[in-house]
Write an enzyme that holds these catalytic residues in place. Structure first.
Site, PDB file in Angstrom:
ATOM      1  N   LYS A  17       7.358  52.367  79.560  1.00  0.00           N
ATOM      2  CA  LYS A  17       8.524  51.505  79.271  1.00  0.00           C
ATOM      3  C   LYS A  17       8.566  50.325  80.233  1.00  0.00           C
ATOM      4  CE  LYS A  17      12.691  52.609  81.069  1.00  0.00           C
ATOM      5  NZ  LYS A  17      13.370  51.519  81.787  1.00  0.00           N
ATOM      6  N   ASN A  18       8.444  50.623  81.527  1.00  0.00           N
ATOM      7  CA  ASN A  18       8.657  49.565  82.521  1.00  0.00           C
ATOM      8  C   ASN A  18       7.503  48.585  82.607  1.00  0.00           C
ATOM      9  OD1 ASN A  18      11.140  50.544  82.972  1.00  0.00           O
ATOM     10  ND2 ASN A  18      10.680  51.574  84.907  1.00  0.00           N
TER      11      ASN A  18
ATOM     12  N   ARG B 130      19.319  45.814  81.281  1.00  0.00           N
ATOM     13  CA  ARG B 130      19.240  44.794  82.316  1.00  0.00           C
ATOM     14  C   ARG B 130      17.825  44.243  82.500  1.00  0.00           C
ATOM     15  NH1 ARG B 130      21.484  45.086  87.126  1.00  0.00           N
ATOM     16  NH2 ARG B 130      19.733  43.925  87.945  1.00  0.00           N
TER      17      ARG B 130
ATOM     18  N   ASP C 184      25.083  48.750  87.542  1.00  0.00           N
ATOM     19  CA  ASP C 184      24.926  49.844  86.590  1.00  0.00           C
ATOM     20  C   ASP C 184      25.031  51.177  87.314  1.00  0.00           C
ATOM     21  OD1 ASP C 184      22.492  50.253  87.750  1.00  0.00           O
ATOM     22  OD2 ASP C 184      21.313  49.573  86.044  1.00  0.00           O
TER      23      ASP C 184
ATOM     24  N   ASP D 104      12.493  56.929  90.414  1.00  0.00           N
ATOM     25  CA  ASP D 104      12.786  57.402  89.057  1.00  0.00           C
ATOM     26  C   ASP D 104      12.508  58.896  88.879  1.00  0.00           C
ATOM     27  OD1 ASP D 104      13.641  54.931  88.268  1.00  0.00           O
ATOM     28  OD2 ASP D 104      11.738  54.319  87.397  1.00  0.00           O
TER      29      ASP D 104
ATOM     30  N   VAL E 181      15.914  53.540  97.525  1.00  0.00           N
ATOM     31  CA  VAL E 181      15.792  52.366  96.656  1.00  0.00           C
ATOM     32  C   VAL E 181      17.120  52.020  95.954  1.00  0.00           C
ATOM     33  CG1 VAL E 181      14.471  51.301  94.778  1.00  0.00           C
ATOM     34  CG2 VAL E 181      13.338  52.888  96.348  1.00  0.00           C
TER      35      VAL E 181
HETATM   36  N1  EPU Z   1      16.951  44.188  94.928  1.00  0.00           N
HETATM   37  C1  EPU Z   1      17.664  43.251  95.635  1.00  0.00           C
HETATM   38  N2  EPU Z   1      17.560  41.942  95.239  1.00  0.00           N
HETATM   39  C2  EPU Z   1      16.789  41.535  94.195  1.00  0.00           C
HETATM   40  C3  EPU Z   1      16.049  42.523  93.481  1.00  0.00           C
HETATM   41  C4  EPU Z   1      16.153  43.848  93.882  1.00  0.00           C
HETATM   42  O1  EPU Z   1      18.366  43.561  96.588  1.00  0.00           O
HETATM   43  O2  EPU Z   1      16.732  40.334  93.901  1.00  0.00           O
HETATM   44  C5  EPU Z   1      17.030  45.600  95.357  1.00  0.00           C
HETATM   45  C6  EPU Z   1      17.640  46.499  94.285  1.00  0.00           C
HETATM   46  O3  EPU Z   1      19.053  46.470  94.320  1.00  0.00           O
HETATM   47  C7  EPU Z   1      17.065  47.839  94.660  1.00  0.00           C
HETATM   48  C8  EPU Z   1      15.673  47.492  95.176  1.00  0.00           C
HETATM   49  O4  EPU Z   1      15.729  46.107  95.519  1.00  0.00           O
HETATM   50  O5  EPU Z   1      17.817  48.421  95.666  1.00  0.00           O
HETATM   51  C9  EPU Z   1      14.536  47.731  94.188  1.00  0.00           C
HETATM   52  O6  EPU Z   1      14.769  47.058  93.006  1.00  0.00           O
HETATM   53  P1  EPU Z   1      13.592  46.536  92.073  1.00  0.00           P
HETATM   54  O7  EPU Z   1      13.806  45.092  91.837  1.00  0.00           O
HETATM   55  O8  EPU Z   1      12.280  46.993  92.616  1.00  0.00           O
HETATM   56  O9  EPU Z   1      13.865  47.354  90.736  1.00  0.00           O
HETATM   57  P2  EPU Z   1      13.999  46.792  89.266  1.00  0.00           P
HETATM   58  O10 EPU Z   1      12.923  45.824  88.977  1.00  0.00           O
HETATM   59  O11 EPU Z   1      15.406  46.388  89.014  1.00  0.00           O
HETATM   60  C10 EPU Z   1      12.411  48.600  88.254  1.00  0.00           C
HETATM   61  C11 EPU Z   1      12.492  49.621  87.165  1.00  0.00           C
HETATM   62  C12 EPU Z   1      13.378  50.770  87.593  1.00  0.00           C
HETATM   63  C13 EPU Z   1      12.789  51.387  88.847  1.00  0.00           C
HETATM   64  C14 EPU Z   1      12.661  50.298  89.936  1.00  0.00           C
HETATM   65  C15 EPU Z   1      12.009  50.805  91.201  1.00  0.00           C
HETATM   66  C16 EPU Z   1      12.241  48.323  85.149  1.00  0.00           C
HETATM   67  C17 EPU Z   1      12.831  47.836  83.886  1.00  0.00           C
HETATM   68  N3  EPU Z   1      13.028  49.018  85.954  1.00  0.00           N
HETATM   69  O12 EPU Z   1      13.736  48.119  88.444  1.00  0.00           O
HETATM   70  O13 EPU Z   1      13.333  51.738  86.540  1.00  0.00           O
HETATM   71  O14 EPU Z   1      13.623  52.416  89.291  1.00  0.00           O
HETATM   72  O15 EPU Z   1      11.883  49.204  89.430  1.00  0.00           O
HETATM   73  O16 EPU Z   1      10.767  51.321  90.949  1.00  0.00           O
HETATM   74  O17 EPU Z   1      11.058  48.123  85.412  1.00  0.00           O
HETATM   75  C18 EPU Z   1      14.178  53.325  85.010  1.00  0.00           C
HETATM   76  O18 EPU Z   1      13.159  53.141  84.340  1.00  0.00           O
HETATM   77  O19 EPU Z   1      14.979  54.262  84.786  1.00  0.00           O
HETATM   78  C19 EPU Z   1      14.460  52.413  86.132  1.00  0.00           C
HETATM   79  C20 EPU Z   1      15.658  52.308  86.701  1.00  0.00           C
END
Ligand code: EPU
Length: 436
Positions: free
Chosen positions: A24-25, A96, A120, A315, A337
């Site tokens: 998915k991701n 999102r 969320d 996850d 995280v």
């Molecule tokens: N963060 C910031 N600022 C930013 C971006 C992120 O502070 O500009 C923080 C977030 O709040 C969090 C941390 O950095 O505390 C990590 O966030 P990240 O950006 O790595 O996560 P994401 O891209 O929002 C993706 C996956 C998540 C998975 C995380 C970590 C997708 C669609 N989502 O989220 O997957 O948990 O990486 O590996 O790719 C899921 O599939 O259930 C899911 C939540």
């Protein structure tokens, strides 16, 4: 809409073969990356889940033609010469990950308006690194009426960007903008997840010039334009990990086809520490390769700390809390995280787990069995974790808000049944009473 819940009869043992599809991701970002080239891009091994349907709808509203061939598990995306550049709140609030169109649309159209997602159920999830990274590439960014408005009328220009944290989403957005920027972009402290490597491979097949995929430093030499491509998504390591933990927890024997053990090294090593046998399964003429997990004893408790890849994936946190809740001994599980992941703990406690949190630490003392009860899924992974926990609970567990699980696990109940346990879906009478 009729709300559904899972009905899980405890006491079963998982046994047999299960196949994981593309991740998915990864797929969601690959679909967004298709926007970078005019013409038809085809993605293969796409999971049939709610989130890919939402992303398809988003691309359609941007003027693309999207066809999901469920029989072949492929999605074909035809992108016009100039796609639209507005992603509305009604889709962004449902998923999102829609935010990942920000980088590619900015690069392609020179302007973009994407609704800002709210918080969320797993945490506050700010976007500061996405925004400052794109600003470094020359974009002007404002937030107005709930939308992020980005523009770069003169085009983007390569720059060096240091991320405060290896954010998956920020790395992807910056990468997808940098491939069409003028000159060299360096992303330092970049995320190293297999899904990032997959995105880099697809972008390279479209004509992008990227080095360092899978390391903390990505170097991107911008090109004038990209061409459409055909790409097979990397397998879903989180779904594969869910099967591995579910097998171990139920003292089962499961072969996860198309699972890549090298993407789950720490998670599988923890299962070995817990007492499972884990082995790589080689592909044959008849069957795909993967890995097998066998457990013939009560698991031993294992301490876990979640971290960006190659650390233990956040996850899979619900799965590790669930296995520890029936393990021999006590464990400390630390979440680094997402601050709100531990919302899951209160639901697990309803099943009788002995769990106690303090900040981002959780102490779990193992019990022989959990005890079935009605619980509620608050996010995709928590939902899957509760279904799996229901398998090691006496009696019946119902998991409300099944739609969360549908966002990430194709045919979860059917696959569990095929592995020999009693998990079904049913209308949720309580949700109906509440008028949903
Ligand atoms: N963060 C910031 N600022 C930013 C971006 C992120 O502070 O500009 C923080 C977030 O709040 C969090 C941390 O950095 O505390 C990590 O966030 P990240 O950006 O790595 O996560 P994401 O891209 O929002 C993706 C996956 C998540 C998975 C995380 C970590 C997708 C669609 N989502 O989220 O997957 O948990 O990486 O590996 O790719 C899921 O599939 O259930 C899911 C939540």
């Amino acid at each position: 809409m009729v709300m559904e819940r899972f009905r899980v009869v405890g006491g079963g043992r998982l046994s047999g073969d299960v196949r994981v599809t593309g991740a998915k991701n990864s797929v969601l970002k690959l679909m967004a990356a298709a926007l970078l080239a005019e013409g038809t891009t085809v993605l293969e091994d796409v999971p049939d889940i709610l989130d890919t349907a939402i992303m398809a709808e988003l691309l359609r509203r941007l003027g693309c033609t999207v066809e999901h061939d469920r029989g072949r598990s492929s999605v074909s995306i035809t992108v016009p010469a100039m796609p639209g550049h507005e992603a509305d709140y009604d889709l962004v609030r449902r998923m999102r990950a829609s935010i990942c169109v920000l980088g590619p649309l900015l690069a392609r159209c020179g302007q973009v308006s994407v609704a800002r997602p709210g918080g969320d159920n797993i945490g506050s999830r700010p976007l500061d690194m996405h925004i400052s990274g794109l600003q470094r590439l020359g974009a002007t960014i404002e937030t107005e009426h709930g939308n992020i408005l980005a523009s770069a009328p003169q085009g983007l220009a390569g720059a060096t960007i240091w991320l405060d944290f290896p954010s998956v989403g920020a790395t992807e957005n910056i990468l997808m903008a940098a491939v069409l920027a003028k000159g060299l972009t360096v992303i330092d402290n970049a995320a190293r997840e297999p899904e990032i490597v997959d995105l880099c491979e697809m972008l390279a097949s479209m004509g992008a010039s990227i080095s360092g995929a899978g390391t903390s430093t990505l170097e991107v030499e911008g090109v004038e334009s990209l061409r459409p491509t055909r790409h097979v998504s990397v397998p879903d390591r989180i779904v594969a990990g869910t099967w591995a933990y579910a097998a171990a927890m139920t003292r089962g024997d499961v072969t996860v086809r198309n699972g890549r053990p090298e993407h789950l090294e720490i998670a599988l090593d923890k299962l070995v520490t817990a007492g499972a046998q884990v082995e790589r399964v080689l592909a044959t003429d008849e069957a795909e390769g993967g890995f097998r997990v066998v457990m013939d004893r009560r698991p031993k408790a294992v301490d876990v700390v979640t971290l960006p890849f190659p650390g233990f994936a956040t996850d899979l946190l619900p799965m590790v809390l669930a296995i520890n809740s029936v393990a021999e001994g006590a464990a400390m599980v630390t979440e680094n995280v997402f601050e709100a992941r531990f919302m899951f703990v209160d639901e697990l406690a309803r099943l009788g787990a002995d769990v106690r949190t303090d900040g981002h630490h959780c102490v779990v003392r193992g019990r022989q069995r959990l005890s079935g009860a009605p619980v509620t899924a608050h996010d995709i992974r928590a939902g899957a974790g509760l279904v799996v926990a229901g398998l090691v609970a006496d009696g019946v567990t119902t998991v409300a808000d099944a739609y969360h699980v549908d966002r990430g696990y194709p045919g979860f109940a059917d696959q569990l049944q095929a592995l020999g346990v009693e998990v079904t879906r049913e209308p949720d009478p309580d949700a109906l009473l509440a008028g949903e």
